[in-house]
Scaffold this motif. Sequence first.
Motif, PDB file in Angstrom:
ATOM      1  N   GLN A  17      10.623  -4.439 -35.884  1.00  0.00           N
ATOM      2  CA  GLN A  17      10.602  -3.598 -34.815  1.00  0.00           C
ATOM      3  C   GLN A  17       9.179  -3.160 -34.885  1.00  0.00           C
ATOM      4  N   ARG A  20       8.405  -4.987 -32.066  1.00  0.00           N
ATOM      5  CA  ARG A  20       8.813  -4.953 -30.389  1.00  0.00           C
ATOM      6  C   ARG A  20       7.496  -3.572 -30.418  1.00  0.00           C
ATOM      7  N   PRO A  33      20.295   0.679 -30.581  1.00  0.00           N
ATOM      8  CA  PRO A  33      19.509   0.324 -31.465  1.00  0.00           C
ATOM      9  C   PRO A  33      19.630   0.005 -32.918  1.00  0.00           C
ATOM     10  N   TYR A  96      21.199  -7.603 -36.048  1.00  0.00           N
ATOM     11  CA  TYR A  96      21.133  -6.416 -36.427  1.00  0.00           C
ATOM     12  C   TYR A  96      21.417  -4.972 -35.921  1.00  0.00           C
TER      13      TYR A  96
END
Length: 118
Positions: A17, A20, A33, A96
Amino acid sequence: MYKYLYNNQIHFASGFQEARKQSGHALPEGINPISHFIVRIWQWDENEKDYSIEVFDAPGHQLFQEYDDALDCFKVQAIHYPEEAAEEIKLELVQYHRGKVTTYYSKILFPPVLAREA
């Protein structure tokens, strides 16, 4: 420490994360998300003796809202990516969900040249 390949350079982050954010890979519109699927490509790290460098360059780290779309991508990558690769890689399909990563499929892919030599 999480390692990832972006713009042909290895970078470090605390997790994917953060990677990203560092690489500017925002979640595409329509991606939840909290829960989504990722098709990941990993390169071999000689120091760690493991596939521990995630490829963020295309076609690596592709995100999907639906499992079927992610599975289709995984299957296409398993067939076509080795043609482009210069070294063996690990391909994964993971989910995820609420901070937990679950691996559904994982496959080591060999470039055609290496496959013929084996």
